[in-house]
Scaffold this motif. Sequence first.
Motif, PDB file in Angstrom:
ATOM      1  N   ALA A  48      42.207  40.337  39.157  1.00 57.88           N
ATOM      2  CA  ALA A  48      41.472  39.171  38.660  1.00 57.88           C
ATOM      3  C   ALA A  48      42.402  38.211  37.925  1.00 57.88           C
ATOM      4  CB  ALA A  48      40.333  39.635  37.740  1.00 57.88           C
ATOM      5  N   VAL A  49      43.314  38.775  37.127  1.00 49.97           N
ATOM      6  CA  VAL A  49      44.233  37.918  36.371  1.00 49.97           C
ATOM      7  C   VAL A  49      45.209  37.212  37.299  1.00 49.97           C
ATOM      8  CG1 VAL A  49      46.136  37.962  34.706  1.00 49.97           C
ATOM      9  CG2 VAL A  49      44.042  39.225  34.230  1.00 49.97           C
ATOM     10  N   SER A  50      45.697  37.930  38.328  1.00 48.50           N
ATOM     11  CA  SER A  50      46.720  37.348  39.203  1.00 48.50           C
ATOM     12  C   SER A  50      46.193  36.182  40.022  1.00 48.50           C
ATOM     13  CB  SER A  50      47.284  38.435  40.133  1.00 48.50           C
ATOM     14  OG  SER A  50      46.264  38.929  40.988  1.00 48.50           O
ATOM     15  N   VAL A  51      44.905  36.226  40.441  1.00 48.58           N
ATOM     16  CA  VAL A  51      44.372  35.128  41.253  1.00 48.58           C
ATOM     17  C   VAL A  51      44.022  33.912  40.410  1.00 48.58           C
ATOM     18  CG1 VAL A  51      43.477  36.690  43.012  1.00 48.58           C
ATOM     19  CG2 VAL A  51      41.996  36.009  41.129  1.00 48.58           C
ATOM     20  N   ALA A  52      44.101  34.047  39.078  1.00 53.91           N
ATOM     21  CA  ALA A  52      43.825  32.884  38.228  1.00 53.91           C
ATOM     22  C   ALA A  52      44.960  31.872  38.268  1.00 53.91           C
ATOM     23  CB  ALA A  52      43.572  33.341  36.790  1.00 53.91           C
ATOM     24  N   SER A  53      46.176  32.327  38.531  1.00 54.83           N
ATOM     25  CA  SER A  53      47.340  31.422  38.525  1.00 54.83           C
ATOM     26  C   SER A  53      47.207  30.268  39.508  1.00 54.83           C
ATOM     27  CB  SER A  53      48.626  32.214  38.799  1.00 54.83           C
ATOM     28  OG  SER A  53      48.971  32.993  37.681  1.00 54.83           O
ATOM     29  N   PRO A  54      46.792  30.494  40.778  1.00 56.72           N
ATOM     30  CA  PRO A  54      46.663  29.362  41.697  1.00 56.72           C
ATOM     31  C   PRO A  54      45.668  28.298  41.224  1.00 56.72           C
ATOM     32  CG  PRO A  54      46.737  31.428  42.918  1.00 56.72           C
ATOM     33  CD  PRO A  54      46.622  31.775  41.477  1.00 56.72           C
ATOM     34  N   PHE A  55      44.591  28.726  40.587  1.00 52.20           N
ATOM     35  CA  PHE A  55      43.617  27.755  40.085  1.00 52.20           C
ATOM     36  C   PHE A  55      44.221  26.912  38.954  1.00 52.20           C
ATOM     37  CE2 PHE A  55      40.931  30.873  42.184  1.00 52.20           C
ATOM     38  CZ  PHE A  55      39.999  30.082  42.822  1.00 52.20           C
ATOM     39  N   MET A  56      44.994  27.556  38.095  1.00 50.90           N
ATOM     40  CA  MET A  56      45.679  26.812  37.039  1.00 50.90           C
ATOM     41  C   MET A  56      46.726  25.878  37.635  1.00 50.90           C
ATOM     42  SD  MET A  56      46.015  29.481  33.827  1.00 50.90           S
ATOM     43  CE  MET A  56      46.482  30.947  34.743  1.00 50.90           C
ATOM     44  N   LEU A  57      47.386  26.340  38.727  1.00 54.82           N
ATOM     45  CA  LEU A  57      48.357  25.481  39.405  1.00 54.82           C
ATOM     46  C   LEU A  57      47.670  24.251  39.993  1.00 54.82           C
ATOM     47  CD1 LEU A  57      51.198  24.969  40.496  1.00 54.82           C
ATOM     48  CD2 LEU A  57      50.625  26.422  42.462  1.00 54.82           C
ATOM     49  N   ARG A  58      46.478  24.442  40.566  1.00 53.48           N
ATOM     50  CA  ARG A  58      45.743  23.302  41.116  1.00 53.48           C
ATOM     51  C   ARG A  58      45.411  22.289  40.030  1.00 53.48           C
ATOM     52  NH1 ARG A  58      39.746  24.012  43.559  1.00 53.48           N
ATOM     53  NH2 ARG A  58      39.405  24.522  41.359  1.00 53.48           N
ATOM     54  N   GLU A  59      44.982  22.766  38.858  1.00 53.68           N
ATOM     55  CA  GLU A  59      44.657  21.846  37.765  1.00 53.68           C
ATOM     56  C   GLU A  59      45.897  21.102  37.290  1.00 53.68           C
ATOM     57  OE1 GLU A  59      41.596  21.031  36.568  1.00 53.68           O
ATOM     58  OE2 GLU A  59      41.029  22.167  38.369  1.00 53.68           O
ATOM     59  N   ILE A  60      47.049  21.798  37.298  1.00 51.20           N
ATOM     60  CA  ILE A  60      48.287  21.119  36.874  1.00 51.20           C
ATOM     61  C   ILE A  60      48.625  19.987  37.829  1.00 51.20           C
ATOM     62  CG2 ILE A  60      50.802  21.426  36.716  1.00 51.20           C
ATOM     63  CD1 ILE A  60      50.286  24.201  35.564  1.00 51.20           C
ATOM     64  N   GLY A  79      49.162  29.618  30.125  1.00 48.67           N
ATOM     65  CA  GLY A  79      48.227  30.534  30.789  1.00 48.67           C
ATOM     66  C   GLY A  79      48.867  31.230  31.965  1.00 48.67           C
ATOM     67  N   MET A  80      49.685  30.510  32.745  1.00 45.91           N
ATOM     68  CA  MET A  80      50.361  31.112  33.891  1.00 45.91           C
ATOM     69  C   MET A  80      51.380  32.165  33.432  1.00 45.91           C
ATOM     70  SD  MET A  80      50.884  27.821  36.427  1.00 45.91           S
ATOM     71  CE  MET A  80      51.504  28.830  37.776  1.00 45.91           C
ATOM     72  N   ILE A  81      52.076  31.880  32.321  1.00 48.30           N
ATOM     73  CA  ILE A  81      53.038  32.852  31.787  1.00 48.30           C
ATOM     74  C   ILE A  81      52.311  34.098  31.292  1.00 48.30           C
ATOM     75  CG2 ILE A  81      54.714  33.282  29.959  1.00 48.30           C
ATOM     76  CD1 ILE A  81      55.455  30.303  30.123  1.00 48.30           C
ATOM     77  N   ALA A  84      51.280  36.334  34.130  1.00 51.05           N
ATOM     78  CA  ALA A  84      52.375  37.167  34.649  1.00 51.05           C
ATOM     79  C   ALA A  84      52.633  38.361  33.737  1.00 51.05           C
ATOM     80  CB  ALA A  84      53.639  36.325  34.791  1.00 51.05           C
ATOM     81  N   VAL A  85      52.598  38.139  32.415  1.00 50.68           N
ATOM     82  CA  VAL A  85      52.829  39.223  31.463  1.00 50.68           C
ATOM     83  C   VAL A  85      51.739  40.286  31.568  1.00 50.68           C
ATOM     84  CG1 VAL A  85      52.958  39.820  29.015  1.00 50.68           C
ATOM     85  CG2 VAL A  85      54.129  37.775  29.857  1.00 50.68           C
TER      86      VAL A  85
END
Length: 604
Positions: A48-60, A79-81, A84-85
């Motif tokens: 669940a956490v890993s698939v959040a990164s693309p959505f944050m990338l889209r907003e960026i 949030g992306m960092i 990953a952690v």
Amino acid sequence: MHPEATPWNAHAKEPEPPRAEVRRILRLFRPYRGRLAIVGLLVGAASAVSVASPFMLREILDTAIPQGRTGLLSLLALGMILTAVMTSVFGVLQTLISTTVGQRVMHDLRTAVYAQLQRMPLAFFTRTRTGEVQSRIANDIGGMQATVTSTATSLVSNLTAVVATVVAMLALDWRLTVVSLLLLPLFVWISRRVGNERKRITTQRQKQMAVMAATVTESLSVSGILLGRTMGRADSLTRSFAEESERLVDLEVRSSMAGRWRMSTIGIVMAAMPALIYWAAGFALQSGGPTISIGTLVAFVSLQQGLFRPAVSLLSTGVQMQASLALFQRIFEYLDLPVEITEPEKPVRLDTIRGEVRFEDIDFAYEATQAELTIDGVDVTVPAGGRLAVVGPTGSGKSTLSYLVPRLYDVTGGRVTIDGVDVRDLDFDTLARAVGVVSQETYLFHASVAENLRFAKPDATDAEIEAAARAAQIHDHIASLPDGYDTLVGERGYRFSGGEKQRLAIARTILRDPPVLILDEATSALDTRTEYAVQEAIDALSAGRTTITIAHRLSTVRDADEIVVLEAGRVAERGSHDKLLALDGRYAALVRRDAQLTVPVIAP
């Protein structure tokens, strides 16, 4: 009423269908379902956490950068960092727990197989090469390590990641998702074909490893080295081993390369999917179709590339699990072997054992289909403290008769009793305390003298060990060794002579202090002088015990209370030494033959 004994492999189970095997494998993990639930939660959280990164990338890309919102940009980057952690932390915890569970399952399997083999009848070990047994425990269970420690968790992890990624892709754009998944059924079909192929090769490979293990065990033991060198076969054995090793090399290469090109094709196609996605998006834009934002497109491709690793890993894991089914099948074959010699549901325990032994009209055959009985209608009673000698020609059933008392085999008819209780009704502990065996082939562990003696009585004191050694007339020799009782005996006791090993075995039995003693040709392989020394130790051991002596040299049985002459499994004659000599029958003929063999021939 006891059922007739059957051969150990008479009821061997047919191989289970794959689905049944999978269910059985899953049952191995049942005791650890609590830990596995935690692994599942960690896997779900990581996915669940890993698939959040693309959505944050889209907003960026679509909002923060075009609109110059630096605060939002910083928050999304942080949030992306953090994503990953968190994913890494979850992964480490998941690996720790899953590896621990996997190793516990490995431990359970090894212990279960070893315990099962300890319960197998002697017939199993007379028909199975030692190296084959070792290979099942070491190579087969060792080969399953990847499956039980990481593959199962990898399957769950990758499956969860694939599902979460596909859901996220659908949320971004369902049309691009459909394009991405068009070839998935083909990939699954290919991976199943590859898995079946590797399973067949794995079965052949494990059999070949068992052959090599047996070859090493037999040819590189002390006895094997002595035989090979004295027969001049060292080079021949090396060439034979090289041929077996060459076959294993071929199977290892075939196993590694099976379906490799097909799986590589899947990887190439999935790696090319981003280009297909860009092409589809550009084609839709040029043809006037619905537009897709740059942020959505980049985020989708990021998810699609993220799907590549778990999807390929999932397909590969499926292939590995199919191949590992061959290993599980070989282990389950041992676990499913019928155990013929079992403890009764309500075993009898004797606190005091007098030692009366009765053979009540017993029959025995090694195979249920064997037309001729090895023991046929033997009816003999040995009173407590009495001495019975069993003699006869080779193959008459003497040793077999002795094996029935400690239940190394079970009778197929009649019964054997100790103090009036059928040995099949006694609990194993009582039977082990009641009967001691000293055989011609003395087995000593590669351990110290003290450890070998203490095997009979783990809590024995040093004083008790020394007393037993003195009674067996071996203490003086042990004391003369540089390390005394701490001296390593060497593999199978090759640092000691035959007579010394026999006296060590007698000392071990004295330490055990059984009321019933079986002497199975304990001095037949010794020279006359050594036999005399060992016989004195045996006399000390036999004092006050019920003794059944299986004899080849008749000089050792003259003082027996009763002598039974076996011929083709039947009692041909019985009586004292003097009585049987007076009959001038089979026993008298054996005595004359024995005398001729022991009289030295002097050349004229």
